[in-house]
Design a protein around this motif. Structure first.
Motif, PDB file in Angstrom:
ATOM      1  N   THR A   8      -1.180   4.199  -6.608  1.00 48.29           N
ATOM      2  CA  THR A   8      -1.109   2.914  -7.305  1.00 48.29           C
ATOM      3  C   THR A   8      -1.575   3.059  -8.738  1.00 48.29           C
ATOM      4  OG1 THR A   8      -1.515   1.737  -5.220  1.00 48.29           O
ATOM      5  CG2 THR A   8      -1.868   0.508  -7.260  1.00 48.29           C
ATOM      6  N   VAL A   9      -2.704   3.728  -8.926  1.00 48.09           N
ATOM      7  CA  VAL A   9      -3.219   3.966 -10.280  1.00 48.09           C
ATOM      8  C   VAL A   9      -2.227   4.809 -11.085  1.00 48.09           C
ATOM      9  CG1 VAL A   9      -5.031   5.114 -11.613  1.00 48.09           C
ATOM     10  CG2 VAL A   9      -5.636   3.714  -9.633  1.00 48.09           C
ATOM     11  N   ALA A  10      -1.706   5.890 -10.479  1.00 53.55           N
ATOM     12  CA  ALA A  10      -0.769   6.772 -11.183  1.00 53.55           C
ATOM     13  C   ALA A  10       0.482   6.015 -11.603  1.00 53.55           C
ATOM     14  CB  ALA A  10      -0.401   7.953 -10.287  1.00 53.55           C
ATOM     15  N   ARG A  64       0.330  -4.812  -8.065  1.00 52.38           N
ATOM     16  CA  ARG A  64       0.646  -4.147  -9.339  1.00 52.38           C
ATOM     17  C   ARG A  64       1.764  -3.125  -9.180  1.00 52.38           C
ATOM     18  NH1 ARG A  64      -3.475  -4.225 -13.173  1.00 52.38           N
ATOM     19  NH2 ARG A  64      -1.872  -3.313 -14.527  1.00 52.38           N
ATOM     20  N   SER A  65       2.243  -2.907  -7.960  1.00 54.64           N
ATOM     21  CA  SER A  65       3.273  -1.885  -7.724  1.00 54.64           C
ATOM     22  C   SER A  65       4.574  -2.491  -7.208  1.00 54.64           C
ATOM     23  CB  SER A  65       2.759  -0.857  -6.717  1.00 54.64           C
ATOM     24  OG  SER A  65       2.457  -1.473  -5.471  1.00 54.64           O
ATOM     25  N   HIS A 113       1.674   0.187   0.538  1.00 53.59           N
ATOM     26  CA  HIS A 113       0.861  -1.018   0.733  1.00 53.59           C
ATOM     27  C   HIS A 113       1.377  -1.847   1.907  1.00 53.59           C
ATOM     28  CE1 HIS A 113      -1.728  -0.787  -2.872  1.00 53.59           C
ATOM     29  NE2 HIS A 113      -0.687  -0.216  -3.454  1.00 53.59           N
ATOM     30  N   ILE A 114       2.698  -1.951   2.032  1.00 51.66           N
ATOM     31  CA  ILE A 114       3.272  -2.706   3.147  1.00 51.66           C
ATOM     32  C   ILE A 114       2.918  -2.028   4.472  1.00 51.66           C
ATOM     33  CG2 ILE A 114       5.433  -3.384   4.269  1.00 51.66           C
ATOM     34  CD1 ILE A 114       6.613  -3.761   1.460  1.00 51.66           C
ATOM     35  N   GLY A 115       3.054  -0.704   4.506  1.00 55.15           N
ATOM     36  CA  GLY A 115       2.713   0.036   5.713  1.00 55.15           C
ATOM     37  C   GLY A 115       1.270  -0.188   6.117  1.00 55.15           C
ATOM     38  N   TYR A 116       0.371  -0.181   5.147  1.00 57.48           N
ATOM     39  CA  TYR A 116      -1.041  -0.406   5.463  1.00 57.48           C
ATOM     40  C   TYR A 116      -1.271  -1.837   5.933  1.00 57.48           C
ATOM     41  CZ  TYR A 116      -5.978   0.751   5.377  1.00 57.48           C
ATOM     42  OH  TYR A 116      -7.257   1.022   5.761  1.00 57.48           O
ATOM     43  N   GLY A 117      -0.502  -2.755   5.370  1.00 55.68           N
ATOM     44  CA  GLY A 117      -0.626  -4.147   5.796  1.00 55.68           C
ATOM     45  C   GLY A 117      -0.306  -4.334   7.264  1.00 55.68           C
ATOM     46  N   TRP A 118       0.613  -3.521   7.802  1.00 53.32           N
ATOM     47  CA  TRP A 118       0.955  -3.621   9.225  1.00 53.32           C
ATOM     48  C   TRP A 118      -0.219  -3.213  10.117  1.00 53.32           C
ATOM     49  CZ3 TRP A 118       4.514  -6.510  11.032  1.00 53.32           C
ATOM     50  CH2 TRP A 118       5.715  -6.695  10.363  1.00 53.32           C
ATOM     51  N   ILE A 119      -1.138  -2.399   9.607  1.00 48.70           N
ATOM     52  CA  ILE A 119      -2.341  -2.066  10.385  1.00 48.70           C
ATOM     53  C   ILE A 119      -3.172  -3.325  10.597  1.00 48.70           C
ATOM     54  CG2 ILE A 119      -4.531  -0.816  10.332  1.00 48.70           C
ATOM     55  CD1 ILE A 119      -3.053   1.436   8.867  1.00 48.70           C
ATOM     56  N   VAL A 120      -3.324  -4.094   9.529  1.00 44.88           N
ATOM     57  CA  VAL A 120      -4.055  -5.358   9.620  1.00 44.88           C
ATOM     58  C   VAL A 120      -3.366  -6.294  10.601  1.00 44.88           C
ATOM     59  CG1 VAL A 120      -4.879  -7.353   8.328  1.00 44.88           C
ATOM     60  CG2 VAL A 120      -4.876  -5.092   7.242  1.00 44.88           C
ATOM     61  N   VAL A 121      -2.038  -6.412  10.487  1.00 41.99           N
ATOM     62  CA  VAL A 121      -1.271  -7.277  11.379  1.00 41.99           C
ATOM     63  C   VAL A 121      -1.433  -6.831  12.833  1.00 41.99           C
ATOM     64  CG1 VAL A 121       1.062  -8.022  12.022  1.00 41.99           C
ATOM     65  CG2 VAL A 121       0.398  -7.917   9.603  1.00 41.99           C
TER      66      VAL A 121
END
Length: 387
Positions: free
Chosen positions: A192-194, A257-258, A268-276
């Protein structure tokens, strides 16, 4: 920067890139595994009553075929940078690919136990290779990866031996999700930073040690509780706390920001599915009549694992192939297809009358996602450099 150094090395001397064969076989395993749902969605037996059912084929091809392939390609390529030690040779890489191929052939010959035994040996070999690098470099940071690989390997062996299969599958899922969480915690913020800086902007991620440690503690508690007591009310409470803490952790990475980079956004979407997944699992525990456990688990296995696999493989290929953040329509389509695949699968319980349609649609979209991924990165994966 380190990435520029990697690109210069790629241009001036031959580089052994283990991710190439393993990401290719991951695509093959993903397509074969997804195909299991196409006939089973309509109540058909795809591979014969004397062998493995279509549902088991689907499960074992993905959990013990695709996932280890992605892990192996990623770790064998990343560990030299993490530890400063050479990890493997081309010959060892080819032997690991051969183990994968033997396992798939055994499945095709309707020998499921043998088909699962080969991946267990494969993961044991990967564990040995990784342990040599991590322990040899006294890299305490990656000890947890070794422990999770050992759990995954052990669970694979238990399923192959048909011993405590349900418990073993929960252990496999827990180790898989834990590895995704650890790897994402390193890859997602850095990329994300890169990306933001490559676009000429500035970004500062305020990563709180307290929030990171809290998320880790809540997640470990929830996953361990689910393994030993999957229906307990205490497990449901732990899952709620894990979902909240992981959501707070992910918010630190400023995924908004991405939005213009499909690869970074996909992480980020993939990580969001962990929360879901944690949230849906809590709903199932507190209201089992409202939501089945399979829905929550598919948020992890399709949403989190499928999306993160595509995004992490894409980011590694781009790093080593001078593609940087170049837009790619097929790559964007792959991530969109994976998101639609997960949503289709999650809708099955809400619309049980459309089970056949939604299950077959989900399987087809899964295959389309990996097909588009291969179309996007076929050049680098087959050693042709940048696309």
């Amino acid at each position: 920067m380190g990435a520029d150094g990697n690109f210069r090395a790629f241009k001036t001397r031959p580089v052994h890139l283990p991710f190439r064969p393993f990401f290719l076989v991951a695509v093959v395993a993903a397509v074969l595994g997804g195909s299991g749902w196409l006939p089973s969605a309509f109540g058909l037996q795809a591979y014969g009553s004397a062998g493995i059912s279509a549902v088991d084929w689907h499960r074992d091809m993905l959990l013990f075929g695709m996932v280890p392939a992605v892990l192996t390609g990623f770790l064998l390529t990343a560990l030299p940078r993490w530890t400063g030690h050479r990890v493997t040779s081309p010959r060892a890489t080819h032997l690991l690919v051969l183990l994968w191929a033997c396992g798939r052939v055994a499945f095709l010959l309707r020998l499921p136990s043998l088909g699962l035994a080969f991946p267990a040996v494969w993961m044991l070999a990967l564990l040995s290779i990784a342990a040599r690098a991590v322990i040899g470099s006294r890299d305490r940071r990656n000890i947890k990866i070794l422990l999770l690989l050992a759990v995954f390997c052990g669970s694979n062996g238990l399923v192959a031996a048909s011993y405590q299969v349900e418990l073993a599958l929960r252990l496999a899922l827990v180790s898989m999700i834990s590895l995704v969480i650890i790897i994402a915690g390193r890859v997602v913020p850095a990329l994300t930073v890169a990306y933001v800086e490559s676009a000429g902007a500035q970004i500062i991620l305020s990563r709180s040690v307290f929030r990171e440690q809290t998320a880790a503690l809540m997640t470990i508690s929830a996953l361990c509780s689910w393994v030993v007591a999957p229906e307990a009310q205490l497990t449901g409470i732990a899952c709620v706390l894990a979902a909240l803490s992981q959501a707070i952790r992910a918010a630190q990475w400023k995924g908004w920001r991405s939005l213009s980079s499909s690869t970074v956004l996909g992480l980020h979407i993939g990580y969001g599915w962990i929360v879901v997944g944690f949230g849906l699992l809590a709903i199932h525990i507190f209201a089992p009549a409202m939501l089945g456990e399979a829905t929550a688990l598919h948020a992890w296995t399709i949403g989190a694992t499928g999306t993160m696999a595509l995004a992490i493989m894409a980011s590694m290929i781009r790093k080593h192939s001078r593609l940087a953040f170049t837009p790619s329509t097929p790559a964007t389509g792959a991530l969109a297809a994976m998101t639609a695949c997960c949503l289709s699968r999650l809708l099955i319980e809400a619309l049980p009358g459309y089970f056949g349609l939604l299950a077959s649609l989900s399987g087809a979209l899964w295959i389309v996602a990996f097909g588009l991924f291969l179309a996007a990165y076929r050049g680098p994966l087959f050693g042709a450099g940048a696309k």
